[in-house]
Design a protein around this motif. Structure first.
Motif, PDB file in Angstrom:
ATOM      1  N   GLU A 111      -5.104  -6.034   1.534  1.00 20.66           N
ATOM      2  CA  GLU A 111      -4.148  -7.126   1.311  1.00 20.66           C
ATOM      3  C   GLU A 111      -4.532  -7.912   0.058  1.00 20.66           C
ATOM      4  OE1 GLU A 111      -4.386  -9.365   4.946  1.00 20.66           O
ATOM      5  OE2 GLU A 111      -2.571  -8.438   5.726  1.00 20.66           O
ATOM      6  N   LEU A 112      -5.823  -8.222  -0.061  1.00 20.65           N
ATOM      7  CA  LEU A 112      -6.291  -9.002  -1.210  1.00 20.65           C
ATOM      8  C   LEU A 112      -6.163  -8.245  -2.526  1.00 20.65           C
ATOM      9  CD1 LEU A 112      -9.443 -10.750   0.317  1.00 20.65           C
ATOM     10  CD2 LEU A 112      -7.203 -11.769  -0.188  1.00 20.65           C
ATOM     11  N   ALA A 113      -6.083  -6.929  -2.459  1.00 21.32           N
ATOM     12  CA  ALA A 113      -5.900  -6.128  -3.682  1.00 21.32           C
ATOM     13  C   ALA A 113      -4.505  -6.316  -4.259  1.00 21.32           C
ATOM     14  CB  ALA A 113      -6.170  -4.651  -3.390  1.00 21.32           C
ATOM     15  N   GLY A 114      -3.610  -6.920  -3.477  1.00 18.70           N
ATOM     16  CA  GLY A 114      -2.258  -7.213  -3.967  1.00 18.70           C
ATOM     17  C   GLY A 114      -1.480  -5.959  -4.334  1.00 18.70           C
ATOM     18  N   ARG A 115      -0.716  -6.067  -5.396  1.00 19.98           N
ATOM     19  CA  ARG A 115       0.119  -4.947  -5.849  1.00 19.98           C
ATOM     20  C   ARG A 115      -0.595  -4.169  -6.944  1.00 19.98           C
ATOM     21  NH1 ARG A 115       3.998  -9.230  -5.063  1.00 19.98           N
ATOM     22  NH2 ARG A 115       5.013  -8.832  -3.061  1.00 19.98           N
ATOM     23  N   THR A 116      -1.741  -3.612  -6.548  1.00 18.53           N
ATOM     24  CA  THR A 116      -2.545  -2.760  -7.431  1.00 18.53           C
ATOM     25  C   THR A 116      -2.684  -1.410  -6.735  1.00 18.53           C
ATOM     26  OG1 THR A 116      -4.660  -3.334  -6.388  1.00 18.53           O
ATOM     27  CG2 THR A 116      -3.883  -4.787  -8.172  1.00 18.53           C
ATOM     28  N   PRO A 117      -3.199  -0.399  -7.417  1.00 12.75           N
ATOM     29  CA  PRO A 117      -3.386   0.891  -6.746  1.00 12.75           C
ATOM     30  C   PRO A 117      -4.225   0.783  -5.455  1.00 12.75           C
ATOM     31  CG  PRO A 117      -3.557   1.194  -9.102  1.00 12.75           C
ATOM     32  CD  PRO A 117      -3.473  -0.294  -8.864  1.00 12.75           C
ATOM     33  N   THR A 118      -5.262  -0.050  -5.451  1.00  9.12           N
ATOM     34  CA  THR A 118      -6.080  -0.222  -4.249  1.00  9.12           C
ATOM     35  C   THR A 118      -5.285  -0.868  -3.119  1.00  9.12           C
ATOM     36  OG1 THR A 118      -8.052  -0.444  -5.611  1.00  9.12           O
ATOM     37  CG2 THR A 118      -8.223  -1.264  -3.361  1.00  9.12           C
ATOM     38  N   GLY A 119      -4.287  -1.653  -3.466  1.00  8.36           N
ATOM     39  CA  GLY A 119      -3.476  -2.338  -2.465  1.00  8.36           C
ATOM     40  C   GLY A 119      -2.375  -1.496  -1.846  1.00  8.36           C
ATOM     41  N   LEU A 120      -2.220  -0.264  -2.306  1.00  5.28           N
ATOM     42  CA  LEU A 120      -1.172   0.597  -1.743  1.00  5.28           C
ATOM     43  C   LEU A 120      -1.388   0.821  -0.249  1.00  5.28           C
ATOM     44  CD1 LEU A 120      -0.766   3.249  -4.562  1.00  5.28           C
ATOM     45  CD2 LEU A 120       1.045   1.730  -3.688  1.00  5.28           C
ATOM     46  N   TRP A 121      -0.312   0.836   0.509  1.00  3.90           N
ATOM     47  CA  TRP A 121      -0.357   1.067   1.951  1.00  3.90           C
ATOM     48  C   TRP A 121      -1.002   2.419   2.257  1.00  3.90           C
ATOM     49  CZ3 TRP A 121      -0.226  -1.564   6.221  1.00  3.90           C
ATOM     50  CH2 TRP A 121       0.101  -0.960   7.430  1.00  3.90           C
ATOM     51  N   SER A 122      -0.726   3.425   1.474  1.00  5.77           N
ATOM     52  CA  SER A 122      -1.314   4.754   1.705  1.00  5.77           C
ATOM     53  C   SER A 122      -2.837   4.701   1.558  1.00  5.77           C
ATOM     54  CB  SER A 122      -0.723   5.788   0.751  1.00  5.77           C
ATOM     55  OG  SER A 122      -0.941   5.404  -0.592  1.00  5.77           O
TER      56      SER A 122
END
Length: 148
Positions: A111-122
């Motif tokens: 969640e804290l990664a936001g809209r970054t590759p790490t933050g992807l739901w997958s």
């Protein structure tokens, strides 16, 4: 112009003031549509939750669990308001369960990664499976293919 009527109601040791609105002026709770990628309608792979971010999935699931929204909308209609795409019951419940039954540290990290590759739901789902000691989807598919 029709106005609401002001009323007092006794609540134990004090009066509570509230306004009664006529039926045409009643409050309908609003949803906040989460950010959803633009899906290619011809692609079998680009369907919800493909490309979603954990932060948006969490926001959406919280809205889907909101008692006032649940009392106002049917599940399919609420899903459309929140996520802006067609509701698929099995997919929704599978992903909601993955959100509910999780390692909270993993969820918060994504969640804290936001809209970054790490933050992807997958990426969250893969990290969740690893943290819970579950097989990845790819390795379980390969193993079932060998068993045939």
């Amino acid at each position: 112009m029709t106005m609401g009527t002001r009323e007092n109601q006794w609540q134990g040791t004090h009066f509570v003031h509230f306004t009664r609105m006529p039926p045409s002026r009643r409050y309908t709770p609003a949803t906040a549509r989460v950010q959803v990628p633009q899906y290619d309608p011809d692609s079998k792979h680009q369907v919800w939750p493909y490309g979603m971010y954990t932060v948006d999935m969490t926001t959406g699931f919280h809205q889907m669990d909101d008692m006032i929204l649940q009392a106002t909308y049917q599940q399919e209609e609420l899903f459309k308001h929140v996520f802006g795409v067609t509701f698929v019951k099995a997919t929704y419940h599978q992903n909601r369960k993955a959100w509910q039954t999780t390692n909270l540290d993993v969820l918060v990290e994504h969640e804290l990664a936001g809209r970054t590759p790490t933050g992807l739901w997958s990426r969250y789902l893969a990290a969740r499976r690893e943290a819970l000691g579950e097989q990845s989807k790819k390795s379980s598919r390969a193993r079932s293919g060998r068993a045939k």
